[in-house]
Design an enzyme around this catalytic site. Structure first.
Site, PDB file in Angstrom:
ATOM      1  N   CYS A 114      14.710  -8.507 -13.230  1.00  0.00           N
ATOM      2  CA  CYS A 114      14.716  -8.091 -12.002  1.00  0.00           C
ATOM      3  C   CYS A 114      16.257  -8.421 -11.028  1.00  0.00           C
ATOM      4  CB  CYS A 114      13.696  -8.581 -11.009  1.00  0.00           C
ATOM      5  SG  CYS A 114      12.153  -8.087 -11.253  1.00  0.00           S
ATOM      6  N   HIS A 250      15.895  -8.371  -4.127  1.00  0.00           N
ATOM      7  CA  HIS A 250      15.153  -7.677  -4.924  1.00  0.00           C
ATOM      8  C   HIS A 250      13.899  -7.291  -4.145  1.00  0.00           C
ATOM      9  CE1 HIS A 250      12.297  -6.586  -8.068  1.00  0.00           C
ATOM     10  NE2 HIS A 250      11.891  -7.808  -8.264  1.00  0.00           N
ATOM     11  N   ASN A 280       7.534  -2.394  -7.049  1.00  0.00           N
ATOM     12  CA  ASN A 280       8.606  -3.105  -7.460  1.00  0.00           C
ATOM     13  C   ASN A 280       9.256  -2.627  -8.779  1.00  0.00           C
ATOM     14  OD1 ASN A 280       9.910  -5.082  -9.296  1.00  0.00           O
ATOM     15  ND2 ASN A 280       8.224  -6.803  -8.875  1.00  0.00           N
TER      16      ASN A 280
HETATM   17  O1  UT7 Z   1       9.638  -8.812  -9.759  1.00  0.00           O
HETATM   18  C1  UT7 Z   1       9.210 -10.336  -9.967  1.00  0.00           C
HETATM   19  C2  UT7 Z   1       7.789 -10.137 -10.576  1.00  0.00           C
HETATM   20  N1  UT7 Z   1       6.863 -10.520  -9.858  1.00  0.00           N
HETATM   21  C3  UT7 Z   1       6.765 -11.065  -8.571  1.00  0.00           C
HETATM   22  O2  UT7 Z   1       7.516 -11.314  -7.796  1.00  0.00           O
HETATM   23  C4  UT7 Z   1       5.196 -11.501  -8.142  1.00  0.00           C
HETATM   24  C5  UT7 Z   1       5.245 -12.378  -6.977  1.00  0.00           C
HETATM   25  N2  UT7 Z   1       4.047 -12.605  -6.578  1.00  0.00           N
HETATM   26  C6  UT7 Z   1       3.331 -11.862  -6.075  1.00  0.00           C
HETATM   27  O3  UT7 Z   1       3.555 -10.678  -5.576  1.00  0.00           O
HETATM   28  C7  UT7 Z   1       1.721 -12.272  -5.335  1.00  0.00           C
HETATM   29  O4  UT7 Z   1       1.618 -13.560  -5.964  1.00  0.00           O
HETATM   30  C8  UT7 Z   1       0.620 -11.203  -5.791  1.00  0.00           C
HETATM   31  C9  UT7 Z   1       0.925  -9.945  -5.197  1.00  0.00           C
HETATM   32  C10 UT7 Z   1       0.950 -11.105  -7.455  1.00  0.00           C
HETATM   33  C11 UT7 Z   1      -0.699 -11.781  -5.541  1.00  0.00           C
HETATM   34  O5  UT7 Z   1      -0.826 -12.120  -4.178  1.00  0.00           O
HETATM   35  P1  UT7 Z   1      -1.278 -13.563  -3.678  1.00  0.00           P
HETATM   36  O6  UT7 Z   1      -1.444 -13.428  -2.165  1.00  0.00           O
HETATM   37  O7  UT7 Z   1      -0.536 -14.792  -4.176  1.00  0.00           O
HETATM   38  O8  UT7 Z   1      -2.571 -13.577  -4.248  1.00  0.00           O
HETATM   39  P2  UT7 Z   1      -3.447 -14.797  -5.033  1.00  0.00           P
HETATM   40  O9  UT7 Z   1      -3.142 -14.722  -6.490  1.00  0.00           O
HETATM   41  O10 UT7 Z   1      -3.255 -15.971  -4.296  1.00  0.00           O
HETATM   42  O11 UT7 Z   1      -4.760 -14.421  -4.963  1.00  0.00           O
HETATM   43  C12 UT7 Z   1      -5.474 -14.345  -3.595  1.00  0.00           C
HETATM   44  C13 UT7 Z   1      -6.705 -13.641  -3.596  1.00  0.00           C
HETATM   45  C14 UT7 Z   1      -7.819 -14.273  -4.867  1.00  0.00           C
HETATM   46  O12 UT7 Z   1      -9.134 -14.185  -4.485  1.00  0.00           O
HETATM   47  P3  UT7 Z   1      -9.658 -15.886  -3.843  1.00  0.00           P
HETATM   48  O13 UT7 Z   1      -9.604 -16.714  -4.980  1.00  0.00           O
HETATM   49  O14 UT7 Z   1      -8.995 -16.261  -2.676  1.00  0.00           O
HETATM   50  O15 UT7 Z   1     -11.208 -15.408  -3.684  1.00  0.00           O
HETATM   51  C15 UT7 Z   1      -7.611 -13.162  -5.882  1.00  0.00           C
HETATM   52  O16 UT7 Z   1      -8.639 -13.068  -6.655  1.00  0.00           O
HETATM   53  O17 UT7 Z   1      -7.063 -12.439  -3.981  1.00  0.00           O
HETATM   54  C16 UT7 Z   1      -7.304 -12.132  -5.021  1.00  0.00           C
HETATM   55  N3  UT7 Z   1      -6.961 -10.761  -5.780  1.00  0.00           N
HETATM   56  C17 UT7 Z   1      -7.036  -9.329  -5.361  1.00  0.00           C
HETATM   57  N4  UT7 Z   1      -7.841  -8.993  -4.459  1.00  0.00           N
HETATM   58  C18 UT7 Z   1      -8.071  -7.519  -4.485  1.00  0.00           C
HETATM   59  C19 UT7 Z   1      -5.932 -11.083  -6.810  1.00  0.00           C
HETATM   60  N5  UT7 Z   1      -5.514  -9.589  -7.053  1.00  0.00           N
HETATM   61  C20 UT7 Z   1      -6.254  -8.889  -6.502  1.00  0.00           C
HETATM   62  C21 UT7 Z   1      -6.357  -7.360  -6.278  1.00  0.00           C
HETATM   63  N6  UT7 Z   1      -7.140  -6.837  -5.445  1.00  0.00           N
HETATM   64  N7  UT7 Z   1      -5.447  -6.521  -7.019  1.00  0.00           N
END
Ligand code: UT7
Length: 323
Positions: A114, A250, A280
């Site tokens: 990225c 980015h 993204n």
């Molecule tokens: O280009 C660079 C590449 N990547 C990045 O920059 C990624 C950067 N990170 C992110 O964008 C975020 O961390 C994500 C979008 C990937 C995830 O968002 P988050 O707010 O960090 O979610 P989390 O991993 O902290 O999970 C929060 C909750 C969890 O449930 P509990 O444990 O709170 O009950 C997950 O199981 O959200 C749940 N969850 C989902 N729920 C619905 C995780 N993925 C999903 C989903 N749909 N697709």
């Protein structure tokens, strides 16, 4: 002294628009969750017979349509930043060189995920300032849908396909300012696509040739590292963040951008993003955001634009362009 001027920009995306509702039948998620946690509304996916080199070629063709005053005849170097090439060899830059008949150009791919487009701008500036080349195409292009694990609910909704291309020319005054590059290589296992090695730093890799990420760790690193580096990049240009007219980070997640805005005081009104409509798109996200900022008339001549790429590596690079 020879300077480097970014003089023209083009972009391309595949035809197929993918709304958030598409993922509701694939994984355990909702449209609302995706929108509220990522800011993404739509992204584009390439057709089965459409690849990164196709998007590169179309972005350059668009550049010539948008900026008919520029000529590509004497382009002497092509740099393509990508992490999802059609194949590892030949390079995407060689494909572009051949398909656009740019027979006088050297060709090289940049492999910085990225941060790749921003690294490309830095490299192009250096090659021009050093007198090695005079006219360089820098392209950021991805078909991430080809390397997405559609069973991974924490990542598959994030990624999109697209390309952005800019022309950088030798010029007396130039418009590309001071640059910054860096990496936190210890974060390699936090964001990867596996290749030949089965482990990295002793940590086993999932061998499915798809993007694997530790979303929370990458999120935290991005906000901390980029917020720390932005004032340094401004200082390298003899300005402060208050002097920036547009910030083009980015587009990984709208919440990362909002956190950067909070941390640095650069208001969201000054941000150009491509995350909402395009998802993204890795190395293509910055040129796509910049293109739409220019095309919509938001970005005016003379505006100072800070671009900042960050991602897999973990690597980062940025510069300030005066449009
Ligand atoms: O280009 C660079 C590449 N990547 C990045 O920059 C990624 C950067 N990170 C992110 O964008 C975020 O961390 C994500 C979008 C990937 C995830 O968002 P988050 O707010 O960090 O979610 P989390 O991993 O902290 O999970 C929060 C909750 C969890 O449930 P509990 O444990 O709170 O009950 C997950 O199981 O959200 C749940 N969850 C989902 N729920 C619905 C995780 N993925 C999903 C989903 N749909 N697709």
């Amino acid at each position: 002294m020879v300077n480097a001027r970014l003089s023209a920009i083009g972009m391309s995306v595949p035809e197929k628009v993918i709304p958030n509702s598409y993922f509701e039948s694939l994984i355990d998620t909702t449209e609302e969750w995706i929108l509220s946690r990522t800011g993404i509304k739509t992204r584009y996916h390439a057709a089965p017979d459409e690849f990164t080199s196709d998007l590169c070629v179309r972005a350059v063709q668009d550049l010539v349509v948008q900026f008919p005053e520029v000529s590509l005849e004497d382009v002497d170097m092509i740099l393509v930043a990508t992490t999802s090439p059609d194949q590892p060899m030949p390079s995407m830059a060689c494909r572009v060189q051949h398909r656009l008949s740019l027979s006088h150009a050297g060709a090289l791919d940049i492999y910085a995920a990225c941060a790749g487009f921003s690294y490309g701008i830095v490299m192009a500036k250096g090659l021009i300032a050093g007198g090695v080349h005079k006219k360089i195409l820098v392209i950021g292009a991805e078909t991430l849908s080809k390397v997405t694990d559609f069973t991974d609910r924490t990542s598959c909704m994030l990624f999109g396909d697209g390309a952005g291309a800019v022309l950088i020319e030798a010029d007396k005054t130039g418009n590309i300012g001071g640059c910054i590059t860096g990496a936190s290589g210890e974060g390699g296992p936090d964001l990867y696509i596996s290749g030949f090695a089965e482990s990295i730093d002793g940590q086993p890799l999932k061998m499915n040739r798809c993007i694997v990420q530790n979303g929370r760790k990458v999120f935290k690193w991005a906000v901390t590292k980029v917020a720390e580096q932005m004032p340094l990049l401004a200082a390298a240009n003899g300005i402060t963040l208050a002097d920036i007219d547009w910030f083009v980070p980015h587009s990984a997640n709208l919440r990362i951008i909002e956190a950067l805005s909070n941390e640095t005081g650069v208001p969201m009104e000054k941000v150009l993003e491509s995350i909402v409509d395009f998802g993204n798109t890795s190395s293509a996200s910055i040129p796509i955001a910049l293109y739409n900022g220019i095309k919509s008339g938001k970005v005016k001549r003379g505006d100072k634009i800070m671009i900042f790429g960050f991602g897999g590596g973990l690597a980062y690079a940025g510069t300030v362009i005066t449009w």
